[in-house]
Write a protein that holds these residues in place. Structure first.
Motif, short mmCIF file in Angstrom:
data_model
loop_
_atom_site.label_atom_id
_atom_site.label_comp_id
_atom_site.label_asym_id
_atom_site.label_seq_id
_atom_site.Cartn_x
_atom_site.Cartn_y
_atom_site.Cartn_z
N SER A 174 0.72 -0.97 -0.11
CA SER A 174 0.59 0.10 -0.30
C SER A 174 1.23 1.36 0.04
N ALA A 175 2.12 1.16 0.27
CA ALA A 175 2.81 2.09 0.21
C ALA A 175 3.51 2.75 -1.01
N ASP A 176 3.25 4.03 -1.15
CA ASP A 176 3.16 4.12 -2.81
C ASP A 176 4.56 6.02 -2.34
N CYS A 177 5.39 5.43 -3.79
CA CYS A 177 6.06 7.70 -3.56
C CYS A 177 7.15 7.43 -5.48
N TYR A 178 5.73 6.89 -5.98
CA TYR A 178 5.64 6.78 -7.37
C TYR A 178 7.16 5.18 -7.61
N SER A 179 7.71 4.46 -6.98
CA SER A 179 8.50 3.80 -7.81
C SER A 179 7.43 2.17 -8.16
N ASP A 180 8.98 0.76 -8.79
CA ASP A 180 8.34 -0.37 -8.72
C ASP A 180 8.73 -1.03 -7.66
N HIS A 181 8.80 -0.04 -6.80
CA HIS A 181 9.40 -1.05 -5.74
C HIS A 181 8.80 -0.74 -4.48
N VAL A 182 8.18 -2.02 -3.58
CA VAL A 182 7.37 -1.45 -1.78
C VAL A 182 8.09 -1.84 -0.82
N PRO A 183 8.42 -0.82 -0.19
CA PRO A 183 9.24 -1.48 1.22
C PRO A 183 8.78 -2.60 1.90
N VAL A 184 10.40 -3.22 2.69
CA VAL A 184 10.26 -4.11 3.36
C VAL A 184 10.25 -3.63 4.55
N VAL A 185 9.61 -3.79 5.82
CA VAL A 185 9.50 -3.16 7.00
C VAL A 185 9.76 -4.69 7.49
N GLY A 186 10.80 -4.82 8.98
CA GLY A 186 10.84 -5.66 9.75
C GLY A 186 10.61 -5.06 10.97
N LYS A 187 9.85 -5.78 12.09
CA LYS A 187 10.40 -5.57 13.65
C LYS A 187 11.23 -5.89 14.51
N PHE A 188 11.71 -5.30 15.11
CA PHE A 188 13.24 -5.69 15.62
C PHE A 188 13.23 -4.91 17.09
N LYS A 189 12.91 -6.73 17.89
CA LYS A 189 13.49 -6.35 19.29
C LYS A 189 15.11 -5.89 20.05
N LEU A 190 15.01 -4.16 19.85
CA LEU A 190 15.96 -3.91 20.26
C LEU A 190 15.83 -2.39 20.85
N LYS A 191 16.35 -2.25 21.28
CA LYS A 191 16.52 -1.01 21.93
C LYS A 191 17.42 0.19 22.01
N LEU A 192 16.98 1.47 21.70
CA LEU A 192 18.01 2.93 21.93
C LEU A 192 18.12 3.33 22.82
N LYS A 193 19.36 4.06 22.83
CA LYS A 193 19.70 5.30 23.55
C LYS A 193 19.72 6.15 22.93
N LYS A 194 19.81 7.16 23.85
CA LYS A 194 20.27 8.36 23.74
C LYS A 194 21.88 9.16 24.02
N ASN A 195 22.68 9.21 22.08
CA ASN A 195 24.10 9.88 22.54
C ASN A 195 24.39 11.16 22.58
N SER A 196 24.10 11.02 23.98
CA SER A 196 24.64 12.28 24.30
C SER A 196 25.63 12.50 25.11
N LYS A 197 27.07 13.78 25.59
CA LYS A 197 27.38 13.41 25.69
C LYS A 197 27.92 14.29 26.98
N PRO A 198 27.99 14.33 28.56
CA PRO A 198 27.76 15.07 29.24
C PRO A 198 28.13 16.47 29.63
N PHE A 199 27.41 17.45 30.03
CA PHE A 199 28.40 18.73 29.64
C PHE A 199 28.20 19.03 30.99
N THR A 200 30.15 19.84 30.02
CA THR A 200 31.64 19.93 31.74
C THR A 200 30.88 21.28 31.25
N ASN A 201 31.23 22.57 32.69
CA ASN A 201 31.09 23.34 32.99
C ASN A 201 32.20 24.10 33.04
#
Length: 337
Positions: free
Chosen positions: A276-303
């Motif tokens: 059902s996805a449409d962007c005027y392409s002859d391909h369609v998306p392959v969607v995967g559902k993964f059991k993975l967890k991300l974390k915010k990649n931030s450096k601690p602020f130093t004054n």
């Protein structure tokens, strides 16, 4: 990796695999536009899921195409979307409406790959490596290990053996930059058919079509590198398997794949296409559902504290400071001129 030379014509886009069915011709609103896991990934809470997809969108040069794809990405609730055939020149990263777009192209508006991440996933990006206009590596911070994603666009059937060798060499180079203990997802348009015949624990029996020589080479590479072809392991109706249709919709084949390192195969919960996805392409998306967890990649602020009193007591430092400030103002004046 030694591979036999391809002498016969590749039939990746020949032969009818699925009976022709009516499909959407576009949307006016867009005009124009399983073995146990060796790591405790599966022990996490069910809410720790990511939706990651790959899609050959044919081009991002068309006006309104990027907005079209972002809308489809939000509609499918995707966190990360890999793109093939972006056709942007050069390489880099841009921000558009809360999404980060990382892309890797060549000197011409041909080929090209990219990865779009939503606002949540963009905070976890640690870096990327644009190897070529066919291979892009993005590293994302995760818990407890990082996630590596490689987006590819393999040479078509009309390409020569040198192009295919270079593609696999770039893919090997990208893989060497990933730690073996980290999850690795490789996805994109491989222009190959792996078919329905099961191969060890690499290819499942739920693929589509008849395997061709490019498919044999892809399977050989996966066996060497302990990678499984994810969307061949889930039983789906044919309409949820095909990824490309020929002009006139006479032929439908499966040539786009979402793959994952064998060590983390249990982290892949589901993989299927979204016709059902449409962007005027002859391909369609392959969607995967993964059991993975991300974390915010931030450096601690130093004054940072500055010892301004030393400018009064130390003659040498005061002179260096005055020269440095004077040089910066002179440089600023030149820039304004």
């Amino acid at each position: 990796m030694s591979r036999p030379k391809i002498k016969s014509k590749n039939d990746v886009k020949e032969g009818t695999c699925v009976k022709s069915m009516p499909v959407s011709s576009g949307r006016e609103s867009y005009v124009p536009q399983v073995t146990p896991d060796r790591h405790q990934t599966t022990a996490r809470k069910l809410k720790d899921k990511l939706k990651i997809a790959t899609w050959n969108i044919r081009t991002l040069l068309q006006k309104g195409k990027l907005e079209n794809i972002k809308q489809e990405m939000e509609r499918m609730q995707l966190n990360i979307l890999g793109l093939s055939e972006v056709r942007w020149k050069g390489a880099g990263k841009i921000t558009s409406g809360g999404h980060e777009i990382i892309y890797s192209g060549g000197t011409k508006s041909e080929k090209g790959v990219g990865i779009i991440v939503d606002q949540t996933a963009s905070k976890a990006i640690k870096g990327y490596w644009a190897l070529s206009d066919r291979v892009l590596l993005v590293k994302i911070a995760g818990k407890p290990v990082d996630l590596n994603i490689i987006q590819v666009y393999a040479p078509t059937a009309n390409s020569n053996d040198e192009d295919l060798d270079k593609f696999y060499n770039d893919l090997d180079t990208a893989k060497t930059q990933c730690k073996s203990q980290d999850p690795l997802i490789i996805m994109g348009d491989f222009n190959a058919k792996v078919g329905t015949e099961k191969v060890d624990d690499i290819v499942g029996k739920h693929g589509l079509g008849i395997r061709n020589e490019r498919g044999e080479e892809l399977i050989e590479w996966c066996q060497t590198n302990n990678i499984i072809v994810g969307n061949t392991w889930f039983q789906q109706p044919p309409r949820r398997k095909w990824t490309w249709k020929s002009p006139g919709d006479e032929t439908r084949n499966q040539i786009d794949y979402t793959m994952i390192s064998k060590r983390y195969r249990n982290a892949l919960l589901l993989a299927k296409t979204y016709p059902s996805a449409d962007c005027y392409s002859d391909h369609v998306p392959v969607v995967g559902k993964f059991k993975l967890k991300l974390k915010k990649n931030s450096k601690p602020f130093t004054n940072i504290k500055f010892d301004l009193a030393i400018l009064k007591t130390n003659q040498t430092i005061r002179e260096k400071y005055q020269i440095s400030v004077q040089n910066k103002f002179e440089a600023l004046g030149d820039a304004e001129e």
